[in-house]
Write an enzyme that holds these catalytic residues in place. Structure first.
Site, PDB file in Angstrom:
ATOM      1  N   GLY A  96      30.112   2.485  16.056  1.00  0.00           N
ATOM      2  CA  GLY A  96      29.870   2.553  14.622  1.00  0.00           C
ATOM      3  C   GLY A  96      30.235   3.915  14.055  1.00  0.00           C
ATOM      4  O   GLY A  96      30.716   4.798  14.775  1.00  0.00           O
ATOM      5  N   GLU A  97      29.997   4.100  12.767  1.00  0.00           N
ATOM      6  CA  GLU A  97      30.406   5.327  12.099  1.00  0.00           C
ATOM      7  C   GLU A  97      29.677   6.556  12.641  1.00  0.00           C
ATOM      8  O   GLU A  97      30.302   7.566  12.962  1.00  0.00           O
ATOM      9  CB  GLU A  97      30.195   5.200  10.592  1.00  0.00           C
ATOM     10  CG  GLU A  97      30.932   4.045   9.938  1.00  0.00           C
ATOM     11  CD  GLU A  97      32.447   4.209   9.972  1.00  0.00           C
ATOM     12  OE1 GLU A  97      32.923   5.293  10.349  1.00  0.00           O
ATOM     13  OE2 GLU A  97      33.145   3.246   9.619  1.00  0.00           O
ATOM     14  N   ARG A 110      29.566  -3.882  22.738  1.00  0.00           N
ATOM     15  CA  ARG A 110      30.133  -5.217  22.953  1.00  0.00           C
ATOM     16  C   ARG A 110      31.642  -5.161  23.056  1.00  0.00           C
ATOM     17  O   ARG A 110      32.247  -5.900  23.834  1.00  0.00           O
ATOM     18  CB  ARG A 110      29.729  -6.141  21.796  1.00  0.00           C
ATOM     19  CG  ARG A 110      28.255  -6.497  21.755  1.00  0.00           C
ATOM     20  CD  ARG A 110      27.946  -7.375  20.560  1.00  0.00           C
ATOM     21  NE  ARG A 110      28.318  -6.712  19.300  1.00  0.00           N
ATOM     22  CZ  ARG A 110      28.352  -7.317  18.123  1.00  0.00           C
ATOM     23  NH1 ARG A 110      28.067  -8.601  18.041  1.00  0.00           N
ATOM     24  NH2 ARG A 110      28.680  -6.649  17.038  1.00  0.00           N
ATOM     25  N   ARG A 111      32.254  -4.279  22.270  1.00  0.00           N
ATOM     26  CA  ARG A 111      33.716  -4.178  22.266  1.00  0.00           C
ATOM     27  C   ARG A 111      34.168  -3.012  23.138  1.00  0.00           C
ATOM     28  O   ARG A 111      33.509  -1.969  23.183  1.00  0.00           O
ATOM     29  CB  ARG A 111      34.224  -3.993  20.838  1.00  0.00           C
ATOM     30  CG  ARG A 111      33.912  -5.166  19.923  1.00  0.00           C
ATOM     31  CD  ARG A 111      34.196  -4.817  18.472  1.00  0.00           C
ATOM     32  NE  ARG A 111      35.596  -4.480  18.255  1.00  0.00           N
ATOM     33  CZ  ARG A 111      36.066  -3.991  17.107  1.00  0.00           C
ATOM     34  NH1 ARG A 111      35.239  -3.763  16.095  1.00  0.00           N
ATOM     35  NH2 ARG A 111      37.339  -3.718  16.980  1.00  0.00           N
ATOM     36  N   LEU A 144      22.361   2.291  16.897  1.00  0.00           N
ATOM     37  CA  LEU A 144      22.492   0.860  16.616  1.00  0.00           C
ATOM     38  C   LEU A 144      22.045   0.553  15.192  1.00  0.00           C
ATOM     39  O   LEU A 144      21.116   1.170  14.682  1.00  0.00           O
ATOM     40  CB  LEU A 144      21.642   0.053  17.586  1.00  0.00           C
ATOM     41  CG  LEU A 144      22.120  -0.055  19.039  1.00  0.00           C
ATOM     42  CD1 LEU A 144      21.022  -0.659  19.902  1.00  0.00           C
ATOM     43  CD2 LEU A 144      23.387  -0.890  19.109  1.00  0.00           C
ATOM     44  N   GLY A 145      22.695  -0.412  14.581  1.00  0.00           N
ATOM     45  CA  GLY A 145      22.257  -0.825  13.257  1.00  0.00           C
ATOM     46  C   GLY A 145      23.244  -1.762  12.587  1.00  0.00           C
ATOM     47  O   GLY A 145      24.427  -1.772  12.910  1.00  0.00           O
ATOM     48  N   TYR A 151      13.476  -2.567   4.570  1.00  0.00           N
ATOM     49  CA  TYR A 151      14.383  -1.713   5.341  1.00  0.00           C
ATOM     50  C   TYR A 151      13.657  -0.507   5.937  1.00  0.00           C
ATOM     51  O   TYR A 151      13.695  -0.276   7.153  1.00  0.00           O
ATOM     52  CB  TYR A 151      15.529  -1.243   4.442  1.00  0.00           C
ATOM     53  CG  TYR A 151      16.524  -0.335   5.123  1.00  0.00           C
ATOM     54  CD1 TYR A 151      17.484  -0.848   5.990  1.00  0.00           C
ATOM     55  CD2 TYR A 151      16.499   1.036   4.908  1.00  0.00           C
ATOM     56  CE1 TYR A 151      18.404  -0.008   6.617  1.00  0.00           C
ATOM     57  CE2 TYR A 151      17.411   1.880   5.533  1.00  0.00           C
ATOM     58  CZ  TYR A 151      18.352   1.351   6.385  1.00  0.00           C
ATOM     59  OH  TYR A 151      19.247   2.185   7.015  1.00  0.00           O
ATOM     60  N   LYS A 183      12.486   0.358   9.928  1.00  0.00           N
ATOM     61  CA  LYS A 183      12.853   1.620  10.585  1.00  0.00           C
ATOM     62  C   LYS A 183      11.610   2.386  11.024  1.00  0.00           C
ATOM     63  O   LYS A 183      11.581   2.976  12.120  1.00  0.00           O
ATOM     64  CB  LYS A 183      13.696   2.478   9.641  1.00  0.00           C
ATOM     65  CG  LYS A 183      15.047   1.880   9.276  1.00  0.00           C
ATOM     66  CD  LYS A 183      15.990   1.876  10.456  1.00  0.00           C
ATOM     67  CE  LYS A 183      17.389   1.487  10.051  1.00  0.00           C
ATOM     68  NZ  LYS A 183      18.344   1.512  11.183  1.00  0.00           N
ATOM     69  N   LEU A 240      24.797   7.895   4.351  1.00  0.00           N
ATOM     70  CA  LEU A 240      25.822   8.344   5.285  1.00  0.00           C
ATOM     71  C   LEU A 240      27.180   8.345   4.595  1.00  0.00           C
ATOM     72  O   LEU A 240      27.645   7.312   4.114  1.00  0.00           O
ATOM     73  CB  LEU A 240      25.846   7.435   6.515  1.00  0.00           C
ATOM     74  CG  LEU A 240      24.564   7.456   7.356  1.00  0.00           C
ATOM     75  CD1 LEU A 240      24.601   6.353   8.411  1.00  0.00           C
ATOM     76  CD2 LEU A 240      24.371   8.809   8.008  1.00  0.00           C
ATOM     77  N   ARG A 251      30.963  -1.228   1.045  1.00  0.00           N
ATOM     78  CA  ARG A 251      30.560  -2.219   0.065  1.00  0.00           C
ATOM     79  C   ARG A 251      30.568  -1.596  -1.336  1.00  0.00           C
ATOM     80  O   ARG A 251      30.560  -0.373  -1.484  1.00  0.00           O
ATOM     81  CB  ARG A 251      29.163  -2.754   0.435  1.00  0.00           C
ATOM     82  CG  ARG A 251      29.220  -3.600   1.700  1.00  0.00           C
ATOM     83  CD  ARG A 251      27.831  -3.870   2.242  1.00  0.00           C
ATOM     84  NE  ARG A 251      27.239  -2.713   2.877  1.00  0.00           N
ATOM     85  CZ  ARG A 251      27.484  -2.342   4.119  1.00  0.00           C
ATOM     86  NH1 ARG A 251      28.327  -3.037   4.857  1.00  0.00           N
ATOM     87  NH2 ARG A 251      26.899  -1.282   4.648  1.00  0.00           N
TER      88      ARG A 251
END
Length: 253
Positions: free
Chosen positions: A41-42, A65-66, A105-106, A156, A160, A183, A191
């Site tokens: 991720g970022e 996973r990748r 993770l998120g 949210y 957390k 972030l 988005r």
């Protein structure tokens, strides 16, 4: 077959203080190894870049996973391993032998729905944290969020906060909770709301400097730099958005 995620550690800004701390850490505590969850991720990819560029760890394992294709300094020390975040026993076996864990993770409700968000940001993170504890991880670091509070009325920040609270009670020798604001990065899946905030955030930062947002590169820098600190007693620490920005700026001197 999943497409590999490419992580290139080019133009990584460490700073003299970071490099000095990394060197002192490796001399003081040789043979350390780190695992990264959410490393594609970022924020997680920035953690990977800074871990690798620092050269402070003998091995860095990215569980994802990748597949990961890394290019940059110390490439021979990076290991990729697939992970099933529902299989705690397998994670415990895979995590054994590592000393440091970095969790980024998120997901989002927009991408995964409410149930999917909770499964990733609560269940999966805690599954992995329990495996880390069983594997005797010395230092557990997690990227959470500003305003995290298990008693929050907002789903949210409540989720957390619940995660933070449970991890802090697991009994790790050291826990570091990082709480960034928005972030800032060139997100591939940006988005509309994030793009709008991206335009107004510079103006807001003039009013309340360094409290509302932080580049993901600074988060990665702060999480790795923090791991170099010498801590002699068990500790749980919370690092705010402002703390991360200030540490980064000071580290460039």
């Amino acid at each position: 077959m999943s497409t590999a995620v490419k992580i290139a550690a080019d133009n990584v800004v460490l700073g003299g203080a970071f490099t000095k701390c990394a060197s002192e850490f490796k001399a003081r505590a040789p043979g350390k190894s780190a695992l990264v969850l959410g490393g594609t991720g970022e924020s997680g990819s920035e953690v990977v870049k800074h871990l690798m560029t620092s050269g402070a760890f003998d091995k860095v394992t990215v569980f994802a996973r990748r597949p990961v294709e890394y290019t940059g300094p110390n490439a021979e020390t990076l290991v990729y391993k697939p992970v099933n975040l529902e299989d705690t026993e397998q994670m415990e076996r895979d995590f054994a032998g590592h000393t440091h864990a970095f969790t980024c993770l998120g997901t989002t409700r927009a991408k995964s729905g409410k149930e999917g968000f909770y499964k990733v940001d609560h269940d999966y993170i805690l599954n992995a944290a329990r495996a880390c504890k069983a594997a005797e991880i010395e230092h557990y670091s997690i990227c959470s969020t500003a305003g995290a509070d298990k008693n929050s009325m907002f789903f949210y920040t409540k989720t957390k906060g619940e995660v933070e609270s449970e991890i802090e009670d697991m009994g790790f020798p050291r826990v570091s909770v990082f709480r960034p604001g928005m972030l800032m990065c060139d997100r591939k899946e940006a988005r509309l709301f994030e793009r709008m905030l991206g335009y107004v955030m510079p103006a807001l930062n003039v009013v309340v400097p360094n409290r509302l947002s932080v580049p993901t590169s600074t988060v990665g820098w702060a999480m790795v730099n923090n791991a170099f600190k010498k801590v002699d007693t068990p500790i749980v620490e919370e690092i705010s958005n402002l703390d991360m920005v200030n540490a980064f700026n000071k580290g460039q001197q």
